[in-house]
Design an enzyme around this catalytic site. Sequence first.
Site, mmCIF file in Angstrom:
data_model
loop_
_atom_site.group_PDB
_atom_site.id
_atom_site.type_symbol
_atom_site.label_atom_id
_atom_site.label_comp_id
_atom_site.label_asym_id
_atom_site.label_seq_id
_atom_site.Cartn_x
_atom_site.Cartn_y
_atom_site.Cartn_z
ATOM 1 N N GLY A 98 -2.719 5.104 7.748
ATOM 2 C CA GLY A 98 -2.036 5.761 6.637
ATOM 3 C C GLY A 98 -3.000 6.503 5.734
ATOM 4 O O GLY A 98 -2.715 7.615 5.275
ATOM 5 N N ASN A 141 3.102 0.625 -3.810
ATOM 6 C CA ASN A 141 2.656 -0.605 -3.151
ATOM 7 C C ASN A 141 2.543 -1.795 -4.097
ATOM 8 O O ASN A 141 2.795 -2.924 -3.718
ATOM 9 C CB ASN A 141 1.311 -0.364 -2.454
ATOM 10 C CG ASN A 141 0.300 0.306 -3.359
ATOM 11 O OD1 ASN A 141 0.626 1.222 -4.115
ATOM 12 N ND2 ASN A 141 -0.945 -0.149 -3.291
ATOM 13 N N GLN A 197 4.420 2.571 2.338
ATOM 14 C CA GLN A 197 5.152 1.345 1.999
ATOM 15 C C GLN A 197 6.639 1.469 2.353
ATOM 16 O O GLN A 197 7.314 0.460 2.547
ATOM 17 C CB GLN A 197 5.011 1.044 0.502
ATOM 18 C CG GLN A 197 3.626 0.562 0.095
ATOM 19 C CD GLN A 197 3.307 -0.810 0.632
ATOM 20 O OE1 GLN A 197 4.189 -1.628 0.900
ATOM 21 N NE2 GLN A 197 2.024 -1.082 0.818
ATOM 22 N N HIS A 250 1.155 -0.625 10.515
ATOM 23 C CA HIS A 250 1.026 -2.073 10.280
ATOM 24 C C HIS A 250 1.862 -2.560 9.093
ATOM 25 O O HIS A 250 1.971 -3.752 8.870
ATOM 26 C CB HIS A 250 -0.448 -2.468 10.131
ATOM 27 C CG HIS A 250 -1.076 -2.100 8.829
ATOM 28 N ND1 HIS A 250 -1.314 -3.036 7.849
ATOM 29 C CD2 HIS A 250 -1.514 -0.918 8.345
ATOM 30 C CE1 HIS A 250 -1.896 -2.429 6.812
ATOM 31 N NE2 HIS A 250 -2.025 -1.150 7.095
ATOM 32 N N THR A 264 -9.548 11.571 21.571
ATOM 33 C CA THR A 264 -8.653 11.083 22.620
ATOM 34 C C THR A 264 -7.527 10.268 22.002
ATOM 35 O O THR A 264 -7.775 9.383 21.176
ATOM 36 C CB THR A 264 -9.446 10.211 23.609
ATOM 37 O OG1 THR A 264 -10.486 11.003 24.168
ATOM 38 C CG2 THR A 264 -8.557 9.676 24.715
ATOM 39 N N CYS A 323 -8.205 -4.672 -5.798
ATOM 40 C CA CYS A 323 -9.467 -4.811 -6.503
ATOM 41 C C CYS A 323 -10.469 -5.554 -5.633
ATOM 42 O O CYS A 323 -10.104 -6.300 -4.752
ATOM 43 C CB CYS A 323 -9.277 -5.575 -7.802
ATOM 44 S SG CYS A 323 -8.751 -7.253 -7.564
#
Lengths: 359, 384
Positions: free
Chosen positions: B73, B154, B182, B204, B240, B328
């Site tokens: 992302g 997020n 998100q 993910h 690739t 953080c």
Amino acid sequence: MSDRSTVVVAMSGGVDSSTTAALLVERGYRVIGMMMRLWSESEEGDDRFVSNRCCSPEAVADARGVCQTLGIPFYLLNFEAAFKQHVVDFFVDGYARGTTPNPCLECNREVKFGALLVKARALGADHLATGHYARVRQDRGLFQLLKGVDPNKDQSYALHVLNQEQLTHAVFPLGEHTKDETRAMARRFGLRVADKHESQDLCFIADGDYRHFLQRRIPSLLVPGDIVDARGKVLGRHQGLAFYTIGQRKGLGIAAGQPLYVIALDTARNTLVVGRADELGRQELVAGGVNWISGSPPDGEIEVTAKIRYRAAEAPAAVTPLAAGRARVVFHLPLRDITPGQAVVFYQDELCLGGGRIQ
Amino acid sequence: MNERTVYLDHSATTPVDQRVVDAMLPYFTEAFGNASSLHRFGQAALAGLDTSRRTVAEILHAQPNEIVFTGCGSESDNLALRGVAFALRDRGNHIITTPIEHHAILNTVAQLESKFGFAVTRVPVDRHGVVNPDEIARAITPQTILISVMYANNEVGTIEPLAEIAQIANKRGILFHTDAVQAGGYLDLDVNRLGVDLMSLGAHKFHGPKGIGALYVRSGVPLVPMLTGGGQEKGRRAGTENVPYIVGFAAALKIAQENRDETNTRLSALRDKLVEGLLERIVGAELTGAPKERLPGHASFVIPGVIGDEMVLGLDIAGVAASTGSACTAGSVEPSHVLAAMGYAPDQARGALRLTLGRENTVEDVDYSLGVVADVVNKLRRTS
């Protein structure tokens, strides 16, 4: 400590705390590694300074690596504020008063076995373990602090500040071992830190030079003044009282017929008092803020052996508790470097009774 | 250590769906060819690549050649911003975004600003983290070449009014990008309904594998590639093609989007229970972000009297995986830039806690976590 106990180990990335964690894992406890992020001058946005040596990026990586090897969680917690207040400010104030402070004691009392222990307990831990060479024994409902079995590594001096509540939760697995045994165990556990060199004191001083540090924090401390003898006769100039400590002989820059030693720091007059070796000795001192590990002072005078610095030899003495948390210590023979600000710690054989700050 | 463990950090990442793993596996060892090769091995890989691209395009109501697969992302965000900025630098140098974007956006526009002479306006958000489209309109100058506003935040779960912003951008002829990382698993991704010209996704976050993302690039949008080399992805991203992961991306997006309504209904109910239960149990706790227009599984709070990192650590020890909501660095106490932009003082923002549900969570997970959170907060409060 029950087998089901949860133990937080204060990790530094060094061989002692790493082996401590490994031993406790081997004994079946639920072990959690925690590392304290401590204050250094770099926290004030000045990038000329590196991190506190106790939590440099390399030390954090080492500690995390050990926890990964052991399969235990690793957390980094922020204690910058507590460390700054209780250790750094204490250190600077001590020099400002013309004493020679020992900040490691305050770190043990207020940060490791203060803020960290409180957090660890709140987060679900029963005990806090460190890699110190000292032992805790329970005797008729009281917790006793004993010397570590390795006479060269014994660190009970630095732990004499602990009280019963702190000792209830303290675990020092290395107290039963010598440093050589620790290194051997570290190798047996496959810890890569087995051969790391010893950590240094004054972790918050980037370049290790406390005089530069003081110069940066309180430049007024380093104002030159007169060097005088006991009768006030001027013998030379000093470069700032914080450069000197009781008993110091080298670096005075005075040519005299006989060796001269620092015998007092007079902050009121900004003078450094020097004298002959026989003027240096004192047989008596008063300690303040005395911590009696058992929780209460003895009823009257007791015979002990006392240490006036971490690396000093024990000297026979009689200790009498005084009002307001003080105690009078009378040594059988005069000692040369009784230094205000350092701790005097009392022992009876292997038992550490407590101690206080030399006034 | 046989106590219950509950994963409540689905905004950070999600477990890969077994069906996704199954779809990917043949492309490691059987159809392992290079999708650019002419022979049958290459063709088998290319078939997986083409099918996956079509699947993603259909879900987005886009054309297959408008889908560029990337490494993640963040890479999609980087390619969108830098790609458009460099392509249009002769037309203008002004970019509009918000202060609550992911760092993949914030640090990229900051670099365009400091190193490449672009000007950036960060349009403020309200207490709920919502951007006002009128403020975006007011920020537009003749130099404006790109507007980038995230689909859903997020840290606080707030869904932004994309369609309204898109209308403004389209009317003024300015390109509009959204970071939908998100939102990907939960919200409508129809690029025409949303009116976006570029949209970033990462697998993910919706039960796909890490290390694979996509950027939707509307036909005709000029883009300078960041990775140059072979002509893969129509010259927009050399290298690739990572066929097994692209297959995994498509499979995961398909599963998530096909079951979206059902998942969202269930997660919203669990989230409401979590929010109500937490606000009930913890005195002074406050929900952060929009109360209604928020991601279905997303609950975020500020809790006075505790430090976010310490809460997360206490929860972890008790078996509940959560986060503070900010990316953080461990151990530092820098307050969240998102909460700061929403008007929270640093002291309030330090008590941030984010609990994000996913499709494997149950009502028992919520009940257990509520008890643990209350216990940890109470214990920590007594220490400060």
